[in-house]
Every structure is written in structure tokens, then in C-alpha cells.
Design an enzyme around this catalytic site. Structure first.
Site, short mmCIF file in Angstrom:
data_model
loop_
_atom_site.label_atom_id
_atom_site.label_comp_id
_atom_site.label_asym_id
_atom_site.label_seq_id
_atom_site.Cartn_x
_atom_site.Cartn_y
_atom_site.Cartn_z
N THR A 161 1.72 -19.24 51.84
CA THR A 161 0.64 -20.03 51.83
C THR A 161 0.28 -19.90 50.14
OG1 THR A 161 -0.47 -18.53 53.57
CG2 THR A 161 -2.35 -19.04 51.79
N LYS B 261 -0.05 -6.66 46.09
CA LYS B 261 -1.16 -4.97 45.72
C LYS B 261 -0.63 -4.25 46.13
CE LYS B 261 -3.15 -7.90 49.41
NZ LYS B 261 -3.52 -9.53 49.92
N GLU C 50 -2.44 -10.38 38.32
CA GLU C 50 -4.00 -10.77 38.34
C GLU C 50 -4.29 -11.08 40.23
OE1 GLU C 50 -6.90 -10.17 37.78
OE2 GLU C 50 -6.09 -11.37 35.51
N VAL D 73 -5.32 -8.70 42.65
CA VAL D 73 -6.59 -8.03 43.37
C VAL D 73 -7.67 -8.96 43.08
CG1 VAL D 73 -8.28 -6.43 42.56
CG2 VAL D 73 -5.59 -5.60 42.24
N GLY E 122 -8.12 -11.75 43.82
CA GLY E 122 -7.89 -13.33 44.32
C GLY E 122 -8.04 -13.83 42.35
N GLU F 5 -6.59 -13.12 59.44
CA GLU F 5 -5.15 -13.13 59.80
C GLU F 5 -5.46 -12.74 61.61
OE1 GLU F 5 -2.13 -12.52 58.18
OE2 GLU F 5 -3.38 -13.11 56.23
N ASP G 176 -6.80 -2.84 52.41
CA ASP G 176 -5.65 -3.75 51.89
C ASP G 176 -7.10 -3.18 50.93
OD1 ASP G 176 -5.64 -6.78 51.38
OD2 ASP G 176 -7.66 -5.97 51.41
N LYS H 101 -6.28 -2.32 46.67
CA LYS H 101 -6.55 -2.72 45.59
C LYS H 101 -7.81 -2.55 44.70
CE LYS H 101 -7.05 -7.32 47.96
NZ LYS H 101 -7.76 -8.13 49.54
N GLY I 36 -6.68 -17.26 49.40
CA GLY I 36 -6.24 -18.46 49.89
C GLY I 36 -5.48 -18.28 48.81
N1 LIG Z 1 -2.78 -15.52 51.36
C1 LIG Z 1 -3.52 -14.82 50.28
O1 LIG Z 1 -4.78 -15.05 50.39
C2 LIG Z 1 -3.44 -13.68 49.35
C3 LIG Z 1 -3.68 -12.95 48.75
C4 LIG Z 1 -3.82 -12.87 47.35
C5 LIG Z 1 -2.01 -11.60 47.00
N2 LIG Z 1 -1.84 -12.14 48.32
C6 LIG Z 1 -0.11 -11.69 48.36
O2 LIG Z 1 0.40 -12.52 47.72
C7 LIG Z 1 1.74 -12.58 48.53
C8 LIG Z 1 2.28 -13.81 48.96
O3 LIG Z 1 0.94 -13.92 50.20
P1 LIG Z 1 1.55 -14.85 50.83
O4 LIG Z 1 0.07 -15.26 51.72
O5 LIG Z 1 1.25 -16.09 50.64
O6 LIG Z 1 2.45 -14.21 52.38
P2 LIG Z 1 2.68 -15.58 53.73
O7 LIG Z 1 2.67 -16.56 53.91
O8 LIG Z 1 3.81 -14.65 54.49
O9 LIG Z 1 4.41 -16.10 52.68
C9 LIG Z 1 5.99 -15.01 52.14
C10 LIG Z 1 6.80 -15.99 51.86
O10 LIG Z 1 8.29 -14.89 50.89
C11 LIG Z 1 8.91 -15.21 52.16
N3 LIG Z 1 9.79 -13.86 51.95
C12 LIG Z 1 8.80 -12.59 53.21
N4 LIG Z 1 9.87 -11.79 53.01
C13 LIG Z 1 10.85 -12.02 52.99
C14 LIG Z 1 12.47 -11.64 52.50
N5 LIG Z 1 13.51 -10.74 52.95
N6 LIG Z 1 13.85 -12.70 52.17
C15 LIG Z 1 13.46 -13.98 51.46
N7 LIG Z 1 11.79 -14.44 51.60
C16 LIG Z 1 10.93 -13.46 51.96
C17 LIG Z 1 8.68 -16.09 53.30
O11 LIG Z 1 9.61 -16.54 54.12
P3 LIG Z 1 9.75 -17.56 55.08
O12 LIG Z 1 9.00 -19.30 54.47
O13 LIG Z 1 11.22 -17.72 55.57
O14 LIG Z 1 9.10 -16.82 56.50
C18 LIG Z 1 7.26 -17.12 52.76
O15 LIG Z 1 8.20 -18.23 52.35
C19 LIG Z 1 1.49 -10.99 49.35
O16 LIG Z 1 1.78 -10.18 48.62
C20 LIG Z 1 0.50 -11.29 49.47
O17 LIG Z 1 -0.23 -9.36 49.41
C21 LIG Z 1 -1.53 -13.85 49.09
#
Ligand SMILES: NC(=O)c1ccc[n+]([C@@H]2O[C@H](COP(=O)([O-])OP(=O)(O)OC[C@H]3O[C@@H](n4cnc5c(N)ncnc54)[C@H](OP(=O)(O)O)[C@@H]3O)[C@@H](O)[C@H]2O)c1
Length: 407
Positions: free
Chosen positions: A14, A90, A114, A117, A119, A175, A186, A190, A287
Site C-alpha cells: 500500500t 512503528k 515521520e 506516527v 501518517g 483491515e 497500534d 505510536k 493511507g
Molecule cells: N498502510 C498504511 O496506511 C500505513 C500507514 C502508516 C504506516 N504504515 C507502515 O508502513 C509499512 C508498510 O505498510 P503497508 O500497508 O504498505 O504494508 P503492505 O501493503 O502489507 O505491504 C508490505 C510490502 O512488504 C513486502 N514484504 C513483507 N514482508 C516481506 C519479506 N519478508 N520480504 C520481502 N518483502 C516483504 C510485501 O511483499 P509482497 O508484495 O510480496 O507481499 C509488500 O510488498 C508498515 O510498517 C506499516 O506499519 C502503513
């Protein structure tokens, strides 16, 4: 032609895919600011890329995989190899922050986070830079958009918790497995990071006491409305005596509190200190594009001059028994003397009543009290005794009230 600044991207989900797209779109605009053109030169997912090759070909690593391992191992390896790192993870920072910051210091590189915590809300930068020399007294935060959306819908539309959660999932605000959000974990991660920065003392996720929103009922929200209160999941980090308290729990707010007007999936953080009274920052808390914007901001900053890593200058105890104001909801037999007995048990623990609402229900009545602040241990001691009174018809329910207003 400007020099290329090579960025290795770990994770293409994402946030990672939004970040990659943003780098491509904004690269030309970054050249006048940094003198270099950022380019994603390698992407790692579970099915593509090799970490070692990506590291070798990068000036900086962006970690957007999430989870602890292998994210921790890769971030440490990148810094040991002299690369700056940007992460939005986080869970990793709230559990292994001290190890990671020490590694950044030892290797003279930056670790920026940044996006971890609230976004795109620039609260990390404000604590590390703008307010770096202030003595922060307290931080209150709505740092989880999912729970804020659910509570807003329970309040606005009268939905039950289960229906509001289902709606949040249908709209992509929650989710499929919302456990970390609705249990408060979560938000706790933060708040651990914010407390670490605000008080310059190590704070681990395990030291944060947290409580979620699953047990809240629409009835509590309705009663509180009559008293001018709104319900939020609030993270608090504050100085208490010689230590600090870091906690997450549902809390009622009066309308004059800056966080009372933060609705839906938005996040907001208030920082209080004597010199500034309070500063509030708010905006989208999660997001893909929103978080990617914060990550891109960190990338640009890392391409310019060095930023400091948080130093440990204090060794403060984390205290759990703190003073809170409370909302107390009871179902009681409707007969004379009930309020007096409840007030007596509360009074024995030093609690005093700020307001009372009583509504008749035939033979029973609902009694809702708002109490002035007292130590939580003393409040719960009184509630245990109240729960044993013969006129109590169901277990008393308690929710904290944040009784500050800035008007
Ligand atoms: N989503 C949000 O709104 C949001 C907001 C603030 C912070 N965050 C933080 O941002 C980070 C990413 O979140 P996200 O929502 O983008 O997660 P996500 O959609 O689940 O994407 C995770 C990505 O990392 C890859 N990955 C996971 N484990 C792996 C491994 N062992 N080896 C290689 N690649 C691996 C996945 O690969 P595959 O594509 O092959 O599965 C995927 O491409 C997290 O730390 C989350 O806490 C997210």
C-alpha cells in the site's frame, strides 16, 4: 544533468507502491531542493529482488515492509553499510528503537521515521526539531484513524460497535484483521515513539498500558452527550512526579479540548509545554499516498543535511498509577439513599463528583457520574466496593475523562 540519488525500496504494498509512484512524479521538483534527482533503483518484495544487490546499488534504503524480521535485520545492515534509512514501521521502532538509533549514531547515518506516527501529520519533526529545546509536559493523541472512525460513527449515526467496525472495513478504514487497531496496540506503539522523543528517555511498547474500544456501548456515548462529552481513543504521554506515564484508553473529552473536534479517520496530536501552552497538529493519519508523502519528505530531508538521532539524556521511570477524571455508569434500584451511599464510598477514596445524570427505568434507574481527577487505584478501589452494594443491578462501567479545555 543532475546527479542521481539511488533509493532502494524494501516493500511495494500500500505505502511502498504509492511512494514509488510519487518519487517518479516528483523527482524533477526535488532537484532544485537537493541538487540531486532521486530514483528507485531496486525493489524488494517476497517475490522479487535481492536485499544484498539492492543495498549495493543504493545511496539510501526506504523500509516499507512492516513487521519485525527481516525488517530489523535489513535496516541494521543498511546503516552498518553507511546508508541512511527511512522507515514507517512503528512496531519496529517501538520495540527496537534504542538498538536502531544506537546503530545510526555509531555509523553516522540518519534514521528517519515521520510516516510511523500519524501518517502525514509532521509530529516527529515538530518534536525533534521545532520543539527540541522545549520541556514537553504532555502529549495527547488520536493516533489511530480506524478507531476514531468507528467512534465517530457510533456517535453520529448511533451505530453499534460491531456495525461501525463492519462499515469501516467496507470503506477500507479497517483491515480484515483489525485486532491491533481496536485493542489499542497500534496506538500504543505510536505513543511509545512519541514519548521517547518528547522525554528523551527509552520507552518500549511493553511499557505502554493500553485498552481498546471493543467494550464500548452506544449507551455510554448517548449519556455522555447529555453531559457535553465526546468519546475518543486517546494516547497520553506525560510527566508525572519523577517519571512519565504512557497509556492508551478510551476517554471522554469536553468540547473545548482541541481533540474533541477530530472526527472520522483523521489523526491529531496536541503537545503541551509551559512556554507554548499547547500546539495541535492534525491531518490524515494513514493511507498509501498520505503516508508516502511523509516518507518522501524524509527522503528529501535525508538528501540535504544530517538530522540528529534521539539522544538518551534522561532515565525516567514509567509510572502506571496516575490521576484521571472518570465517567461512572451504574444501573441501580430506584430507591432513596442510593446516590448518598455511592457518594460515600467514592468520598472515602477522596473522589468528588463533578456532575450527575439520573434517568428512571421503572423499578431501576441509570446513574451516571462524572468525577474530578483522582488516582486510578483509589477510583477502582471505590468501584469494587460500589459493585458489591445490594442495589447495584449490573457491573458499573468506567471510562476516563480528559477534563482539560483550551478556550
Ligand atoms: N498502510 C498504511 O496506511 C500505513 C500507514 C502508516 C504506516 N504504515 C507502515 O508502513 C509499512 C508498510 O505498510 P503497508 O500497508 O504498505 O504494508 P503492505 O501493503 O502489507 O505491504 C508490505 C510490502 O512488504 C513486502 N514484504 C513483507 N514482508 C516481506 C519479506 N519478508 N520480504 C520481502 N518483502 C516483504 C510485501 O511483499 P509482497 O508484495 O510480496 O507481499 C509488500 O510488498 C508498515 O510498517 C506499516 O506499519 C502503513
Amino acid at each position: 544533468m543532475p546527479e542521481t540519488f539511488s533509493v532502494g525500496l524494501l516493500g511495494h504494498g500500500t505505502v511502498g507502491s504509492a511512494f514509488a509512484q510519487m518519487v517518479a512524479e516528483r523527482a524533477d521538483a526535488i532537484v532544485p531542493v537537493t541538487g540531486m534527482r532521486p530514483e528507485i533503483t531496486g525493489i524488494l518484495t517476497r517475490s522479487q529482488g535481492s536485499f544484498e544487490e539492492i543495498l549495493a546499488g543504493s545511496d539510501l534504503i526506504v523500509e516499507l515492509m512492516g513487521g519485525i524480521e527481516p525488517a530489523r535485520e535489513y535496516v541494521l545492515a543498511a546503516m552498518r553499510a553507511g546508508r541512511h534509512v527511512v522507515s514507517a514501521n512503528k512496531q519496529l521502532l517501538s520495540q527496537y528503537g534504542e538498538e536502531l538509533w544506537a546503530c545510526a549514531r555509531e555509523n553516522g547515518v540518519q534514521l528517519r521515521f515521520e510516516g510511523a506516527v500519524a501518517g502525514v501529520v509532521p509530529v516527529i519533526r515538530v518534536l525533534q526539531e521545532s520543539l527540541a529545546a522545549s520541556r514537553v509536559e504532555r502529549i495527547h493523541g488520536i493516533v489511530n484513524g480506524t478507531t476514531n472512525y468507528i467512534l465517530t460513527e457510533m456517535e453520529r449515526s448511533g451505530l453499534s460497535y460491531a456495525d461501525a467496525l463492519e462499515q469501516a472495513q467496507a470503506l477500507g478504514y479497517a483491515e480484515a484483521d483489525p485486532t491491533d487497531d481496536v485493542t489499542g496496540r497500534d496506538a500504543a506503539a505510536k505513543m511509545a515513539i512519541l514519548a521517547r522523543l518528547a522525554f528523551s528517555t527509552p520507552v518500549h511498547l511493553d511499557q505502554v498500558v493500553y485498552e481498546g474500544i471493543e467494550h464500548l456501548t452506544g449507551e455510554d456515548i448517548e449519556y455522555a452527550k447529555d453531559l457535553g462529552l465526546g468519546l475518543k481513543l486517546i494516547g497520553t504521554a506525560e510527566r508525572v512526579d519523577d517519571g512519565i506515564s504512557v497509556r492508551v484508553h478510551p476517554a471522554f473529552l469536553y468540547a473545548g479540548h482541541p481533540l474533541a473536534s477530530v472526527h472520522g479517520p483523521f489523526n491529531a496530536v496536541t503537545v503541551e509545554s509551559e512556554a507554548i501552552t499547547e500546539v495541535t497538529l492534525s491531518g490524515p493519519g494513514a493511507g498509501g499516498p498520505q503516508t508516502a508523502t511523509a516518507v518522501l519528505g524524509d527522503l528529501v530531508s535525508a538528501m540535504i543535511p544530517p538530522a540528529s538521532t534521539p539522544e538518551t539524556t534522561e532515565s525516567l521511570a514509567v509510572v502506571n498509577d496516575v490521576e484521571s477524571a472518570f465517567y461512572l455508569h451504574m444501573e441501580v434500584a430506584d430507591r432513596p439513599g442510593v446516590l448518598a451511599q455511592v457518594a460515600e464510598l467514592l468520598g472515602m477514596q477522596g473522589a468528588s463528583i463533578r456532575s450527575v445524570v439520573q434517568k428512571g427505568l421503572g423499578e431501576n434507574a441509570r446513574l451516571v457520574l462524572i468525577l474530578h481527577p483522582l488516582l486510578e487505584s483509589r477510583f477502582y478501589a471505590a468501584v469494587r466496593l460500589i459493585g458489591q452494594l445490594d442495589f447495584i443491578r449490573s457491573a458499573p462501567r468506567a471510562i476516563r475523562v480528559i477534563d482539560e479545555e483550551f478556550t
